[in-house]
Design a protein around this motif. Structure first.
Motif, PDB file in Angstrom:
ATOM      1  N   PRO A 119       0.813  -1.225   0.000  1.00 17.76           N
ATOM      2  CA  PRO A 119       0.000   0.000   0.000  1.00 17.76           C
ATOM      3  C   PRO A 119       0.845   1.274   0.000  1.00 17.76           C
ATOM      4  O   PRO A 119       0.490   2.267  -0.644  1.00 17.76           O
ATOM      5  N   LEU A 120       1.981   1.248   0.728  1.00 20.06           N
ATOM      6  CA  LEU A 120       2.860   2.422   0.750  1.00 20.06           C
ATOM      7  C   LEU A 120       3.441   2.676  -0.629  1.00 20.06           C
ATOM      8  O   LEU A 120       3.494   3.826  -1.087  1.00 20.06           O
ATOM      9  N   ARG A 121       3.874   1.610  -1.299  1.00 18.89           N
ATOM     10  CA  ARG A 121       4.421   1.773  -2.643  1.00 18.89           C
ATOM     11  C   ARG A 121       3.371   2.334  -3.595  1.00 18.89           C
ATOM     12  O   ARG A 121       3.663   3.224  -4.400  1.00 18.89           O
ATOM     13  N   LEU A 122       2.157   1.821  -3.518  1.00 25.22           N
ATOM     14  CA  LEU A 122       1.094   2.300  -4.397  1.00 25.22           C
ATOM     15  C   LEU A 122       0.780   3.765  -4.128  1.00 25.22           C
ATOM     16  O   LEU A 122       0.627   4.562  -5.069  1.00 25.22           O
ATOM     17  N   PHE A 123       0.694   4.129  -2.854  1.00 28.29           N
ATOM     18  CA  PHE A 123       0.401   5.520  -2.536  1.00 28.29           C
ATOM     19  C   PHE A 123       1.500   6.443  -3.055  1.00 28.29           C
ATOM     20  O   PHE A 123       1.221   7.495  -3.633  1.00 28.29           O
ATOM     21  N   LYS A 124       2.765   6.068  -2.837  1.00 31.62           N
ATOM     22  CA  LYS A 124       3.867   6.903  -3.304  1.00 31.62           C
ATOM     23  C   LYS A 124       3.833   7.065  -4.817  1.00 31.62           C
ATOM     24  O   LYS A 124       4.086   8.155  -5.347  1.00 31.62           O
ATOM     25  N   ALA A 125       3.529   5.987  -5.506  1.00 26.60           N
ATOM     26  CA  ALA A 125       3.461   6.069  -6.965  1.00 26.60           C
ATOM     27  C   ALA A 125       2.354   7.015  -7.417  1.00 26.60           C
ATOM     28  O   ALA A 125       2.533   7.819  -8.339  1.00 26.60           O
ATOM     29  N   LEU A 126       1.198   6.927  -6.753  1.00 28.10           N
ATOM     30  CA  LEU A 126       0.082   7.802  -7.113  1.00 28.10           C
ATOM     31  C   LEU A 126       0.344   9.245  -6.707  1.00 28.10           C
ATOM     32  O   LEU A 126       0.090  10.176  -7.477  1.00 28.10           O
ATOM     33  N   TYR A 127       0.892   9.424  -5.495  1.00 28.71           N
ATOM     34  CA  TYR A 127       1.098  10.787  -5.004  1.00 28.71           C
ATOM     35  C   TYR A 127       2.252  11.469  -5.735  1.00 28.71           C
ATOM     36  O   TYR A 127       2.099  12.544  -6.314  1.00 28.71           O
ATOM     37  N   PHE A 128       3.433  10.838  -5.708  1.00 25.46           N
ATOM     38  CA  PHE A 128       4.588  11.471  -6.338  1.00 25.46           C
ATOM     39  C   PHE A 128       4.482  11.470  -7.856  1.00 25.46           C
ATOM     40  O   PHE A 128       4.876  12.427  -8.521  1.00 25.46           O
ATOM     41  N   GLY A 129       3.968  10.383  -8.414  1.00 22.13           N
ATOM     42  CA  GLY A 129       3.890  10.295  -9.867  1.00 22.13           C
ATOM     43  C   GLY A 129       2.796  11.124 -10.477  1.00 22.13           C
ATOM     44  O   GLY A 129       2.874  11.507 -11.651  1.00 22.13           O
ATOM     45  N   THR A 130       1.760  11.428  -9.702  1.00 21.52           N
ATOM     46  CA  THR A 130       0.624  12.159 -10.265  1.00 21.52           C
ATOM     47  C   THR A 130       0.399  13.493  -9.563  1.00 21.52           C
ATOM     48  O   THR A 130       0.563  14.556 -10.168  1.00 21.52           O
ATOM     49  N   VAL A 131       0.060  13.464  -8.270  1.00 15.60           N
ATOM     50  CA  VAL A 131      -0.320  14.694  -7.570  1.00 15.60           C
ATOM     51  C   VAL A 131       0.860  15.663  -7.481  1.00 15.60           C
ATOM     52  O   VAL A 131       0.837  16.767  -8.032  1.00 15.60           O
ATOM     53  N   PHE A 132       1.917  15.249  -6.789  1.00 18.65           N
ATOM     54  CA  PHE A 132       3.056  16.146  -6.585  1.00 18.65           C
ATOM     55  C   PHE A 132       3.749  16.471  -7.904  1.00 18.65           C
ATOM     56  O   PHE A 132       4.093  17.628  -8.173  1.00 18.65           O
ATOM     57  N   ASN A 133       3.973  15.463  -8.721  1.00 15.94           N
ATOM     58  CA  ASN A 133       4.670  15.654  -9.982  1.00 15.94           C
ATOM     59  C   ASN A 133       3.910  16.594 -10.907  1.00 15.94           C
ATOM     60  O   ASN A 133       4.476  17.525 -11.489  1.00 15.94           O
ATOM     61  N   CYS A 134       2.614  16.380 -11.051  1.00 16.77           N
ATOM     62  CA  CYS A 134       1.823  17.207 -11.957  1.00 16.77           C
ATOM     63  C   CYS A 134       1.665  18.630 -11.428  1.00 16.77           C
ATOM     64  O   CYS A 134       1.605  19.586 -12.202  1.00 16.77           O
ATOM     65  N   PHE A 135       1.614  18.773 -10.104  1.00 13.56           N
ATOM     66  CA  PHE A 135       1.533  20.107  -9.525  1.00 13.56           C
ATOM     67  C   PHE A 135       2.817  20.883  -9.805  1.00 13.56           C
ATOM     68  O   PHE A 135       2.784  22.060 -10.193  1.00 13.56           O
ATOM     69  N   ALA A 136       3.971  20.234  -9.599  1.00 12.58           N
ATOM     70  CA  ALA A 136       5.253  20.886  -9.886  1.00 12.58           C
ATOM     71  C   ALA A 136       5.374  21.234 -11.362  1.00 12.58           C
ATOM     72  O   ALA A 136       5.846  22.317 -11.734  1.00 12.58           O
ATOM     73  N   LEU A 137       4.928  20.330 -12.214  1.00 17.80           N
ATOM     74  CA  LEU A 137       4.973  20.571 -13.648  1.00 17.80           C
ATOM     75  C   LEU A 137       4.048  21.717 -14.037  1.00 17.80           C
ATOM     76  O   LEU A 137       4.376  22.529 -14.912  1.00 17.80           O
ATOM     77  N   ALA A 138       2.912  21.821 -13.377  1.00 14.72           N
ATOM     78  CA  ALA A 138       1.973  22.913 -13.653  1.00 14.72           C
ATOM     79  C   ALA A 138       2.587  24.273 -13.331  1.00 14.72           C
ATOM     80  O   ALA A 138       2.362  25.258 -14.043  1.00 14.72           O
ATOM     81  N   ILE A 139       3.375  24.344 -12.238  1.00 16.70           N
ATOM     82  CA  ILE A 139       4.038  25.600 -11.886  1.00 16.70           C
ATOM     83  C   ILE A 139       4.999  26.017 -12.997  1.00 16.70           C
ATOM     84  O   ILE A 139       5.076  27.188 -13.379  1.00 16.70           O
ATOM     85  N   VAL A 140       5.730  25.057 -13.528  1.00 17.35           N
ATOM     86  CA  VAL A 140       6.670  25.345 -14.610  1.00 17.35           C
ATOM     87  C   VAL A 140       5.930  25.810 -15.857  1.00 17.35           C
ATOM     88  O   VAL A 140       6.350  26.760 -16.536  1.00 17.35           O
ATOM     89  N   LEU A 141       4.827  25.168 -16.169  1.00 14.55           N
ATOM     90  CA  LEU A 141       4.052  25.552 -17.346  1.00 14.55           C
ATOM     91  C   LEU A 141       3.446  26.942 -17.174  1.00 14.55           C
ATOM     92  O   LEU A 141       3.342  27.713 -18.146  1.00 14.55           O
ATOM     93  N   LEU A 142       3.034  27.275 -15.939  1.00 12.66           N
ATOM     94  CA  LEU A 142       2.524  28.618 -15.681  1.00 12.66           C
ATOM     95  C   LEU A 142       3.597  29.659 -15.983  1.00 12.66           C
ATOM     96  O   LEU A 142       3.330  30.689 -16.622  1.00 12.66           O
ATOM     97  N   ALA A 143       4.828  29.398 -15.533  1.00 10.40           N
ATOM     98  CA  ALA A 143       5.922  30.326 -15.810  1.00 10.40           C
ATOM     99  C   ALA A 143       6.179  30.432 -17.309  1.00 10.40           C
ATOM    100  O   ALA A 143       6.538  31.503 -17.813  1.00 10.40           O
TER     101      ALA A 143
END
Length: 636
Positions: A119-143
């Protein structure tokens, strides 16, 4: 833009496309080739690639805004991350490489075999791979929209029959992608311009990174970083020259900012590297600056920094990558950006009526305005290419990194196992390529909801504040468990809304401390309360990774020399601290000399302050160069 500007940008785009095409066959062989370049990188390649990714299109805008609002000292919120980078270099980089995993989410099952690991591995994959990663990428795209807007005016270049549908789409989706107010008649046209620019840059980046994998990403990162730094240095030279030269800038800033009457920042506060002379610095802010490197989601290198370490050919190269990255990131980059940000304050004075987030956004945008209005033809094209390169180097990394979670940790580990199938190596690469497209689409959707780069960046820090200490502890303390990590995540989910609701935005530093302190306490308490990981599994992990720290019972069970891990940690920490002294002393010493910056009150003579920093910084170099782990492997 002139013809020469267009040709410079076009030449760069041709290069990155050709690189992706050239590496596509090797990348297609297996996920390890696609995501880790076959574990073949040298330290300087990996280090420059990290620096190129961290450069990002949003970072110079963020820096320009922070200096305008709070002065040079505010940048310690960025510079303090050098401690995390050096911790990774001297203590954890070799451990990441020896773990032999493809992603940091996969590491969870290596470190914590048992029921909670999956479950920890799955959560990390979903959170880091999607939520955190896409949020960071969105900041770059905004700039990227801030950068593209003055230069890429598609509404003036394309015929109406082609441009009108794009403008209609932005209206229908309410994609407000411009800094122009909604009442401005050009609002939707400029939003459509920015949408077209984003799509074009994203498609090209998607093309080469999707085809060539990490090997193409690193090759293009190196060229991109060189372009970025050369272009930024020329930009700095032009801005400083237009402002009257470095020697004259101090006097002009003094005239502009005065003595700080009526609560305004004074010139001395603006130019201060140290807290005693800085503007509006309290104990709470200093506490956050001191701890921020540790209470953030990449404290142990988790993410693309760990990915670059794992892609190195041996332990020595993994350590070298972290050192190269830190010097390029903190010293070289900052010494180029500081004169730009200060010179732009003189060339483009602030709007006296602006305040709050509006003022921050305006000052961030001044970086781009300076490119458009201060640079001559040719140089403007080079700088625009540098900014596009900064965008591409960050986007390609986030796409490749995010796809590694989706492919290795979600599709292969869970989807294929539930379906009872064994995917081929090539099919996994195709899943990775498809994942890139989906991740980019999600990031674009998030970007449409962001306003200020600075506000978005601070929000991302709060999201990751609860897990940083725990991620470091799992390497250093044998008693840490998967249940402890999950407790930290759960505590963060509860504490972030409480912090946002109960603590005023003016003391945002308190929010981070609350989230970090509560989550860490929960993780440690649960790890002590829950039964530890099986002894056999811990011994197997220790023999494979040889982590430093507090592993006494596991060392004895593994037959290793008693307390061998603790001295290894001490050597690594000593090297990291001494290297940090070099980094910060060189930054302060050279920066003070260049900018005629404010020395601390206890040593008011600027010349002595410069000499002390440069002398101490260089004197400790031989010591940290000699310190390394006895377990460090070469050529393996």
């Amino acid at each position: 833009m002139t013809l020469i500007d267009v040709l410079i940008v076009a030449a760069f785009l041709v290069y990155v496309i050709a690189t992706g095409l050239g590496d596509r066959r090797e990348a297609s062989a297996s996920p390890e080739q696609y995501f880790l370049a076959g574990r073949s990188l040298s330290g300087w390649q990996a280090g420059v690639s990290m620096a190129a990714t961290q450069f990002a299109a949003d970072t110079p805008l963020l820096v320009t805004g922070m200096i305008a609002v709070s002065g040079i000292f505010a940048l310690w919120r960025l510079w303090i991350y050098a401690l995390a980078f050096l911790l990774m270099a001297f203590v954890l980089a070799a451990c990441w490489r020896r773990a032999g995993v493809l992603t940091d989410a996969e590491f969870a099952e290596l470190r914590y075999p048992g029921r909670a690991a999956a479950p920890l591995r799955l959560f990390k994959a979903l959170y880091f791979g999607t939520v955190f990663n896409c949020f960071a990428l969105a900041i770059v795209l905004l700039a990227a929209t801030r950068i593209a807007e003055p230069f890429l005016t598609w509404h003036a270049w394309l015929p109406g029959i082609l441009f009108a549908p794009v403008e209609s789409l932005t209206r229908a989706l309410d994609l407000s992608l411009t800094t122009l107010p909604a009442a401005d008649p050009q609002h939707w046209a400029r939003s459509a311009d920015n949408l077209l620019s984003l799509v074009l840059i994203a498609v090209i980046t998607l093309f080469y990174s999707t085809l060539g994998g990490l090997r193409s990403v690193v090759k293009t990162d190196i060229v991109q970083f060189v372009i970025m730094m050369v272009a930024s240095a020329i930009y700095a030279g032009v801005v400083v020259s237009e402002a009257g030269g470095l020697a004259a800038m101090g006097g002009q800033l003094t005239a502009l900012f005065g003595d700080g009457a009526a609560g305004r920042m004074s010139a001395a506060e603006l130019l201060a590297f140290t807290p005693g002379q800085a503007y509006d610095v309290g104990g709470l802010l200093l506490a956050v600056i001191a701890l921020q490197w540790l209470i953030q989601v990449n404290a142990d290198g988790t993410g693309y920094l760990a990915q670059r370490s794992m892609a190195c050919r041996d332990d020595r190269e993994a350590r070298r990558a972290g050192i190269v990255f830190t010097f390029l990131q903190v010293v070289v980059r900052s010494l180029i950006w500081l004169p730009i940000a200060l010179g732009l304050l003189l060339l483009f004075p602030a709007d006296p009526g602006a305040s709050g987030e509006t003022y921050v956004a305006q000052r961030e945008a001044i970086f781009v305005r300076g490119i458009a209005e201060a640079l001559p033809a040719g140089v403007k094209g080079l700088m625009l290419t540098g900014m596009i390169a900064a965008l591409a180097s960050t986007v390609d990394t986030h796409l490749n990194w995010g796809a590694s979670y989706w492919t290795n940790d979600i599709y292969q580990r869970f989807v294929c196992r539930m379906r009872g199938i064994t995917p081929s190596q090539r099919s996994l690469v195709w899943v990775a390529r498809a994942s890139n497209i989906v991740i980019l689409a999600i990031a674009l959707a998030i970007m449409a909801q962001l306003d200020s780069v600075k506000v978005a960046w601070e929000s991302s820090l709060l999201l990751g504040a609860g897990v940083g200490v725990v991620l470091v502890l799992r390497w250093l303390w044998w008693r840490m468990t998967a249940w402890g990590e999950l407790s930290a995540i759960a505590a963060s989910a509860v504490l972030v809304p409480i912090a946002l609701g109960a603590i005023d935005e003016s003391v945002a530093a308190g929010r981070m401390l609350l989230v970090a302190g509560g989550s860490t306490a929960a993780a440690v308490a649960v790890s002590i309360w829950i039964a530890p990981v099986r002894a056999e599994a811990l011994v197997e992990f220790y023999r494979r990774v040889r982590p430093p720290g507090f592993w006494g019972p596991v060392e004895r069970a593994a037959g290793a020399s008693p307390d061998g891990a603790a001295p290894s940690l001490a050597r690594g920490l000593a090297a990291a601290v001494l290297c940090g002294v070099t980094v910060f002393c060189l930054l302060i010493g050279i920066g003070t000399w260049m900018l005629d910056a404010t020395p601390p009150a206890w040593l008011p003579h600027r010349g002595w302050w410069i000499a002390v920093n440069l002398g101490v910084g260089l004197a400790v170099v031989p010591f940290w160069l000699k310190l390394r782990s006895p377990h460090e492997e070469r050529g393996t």
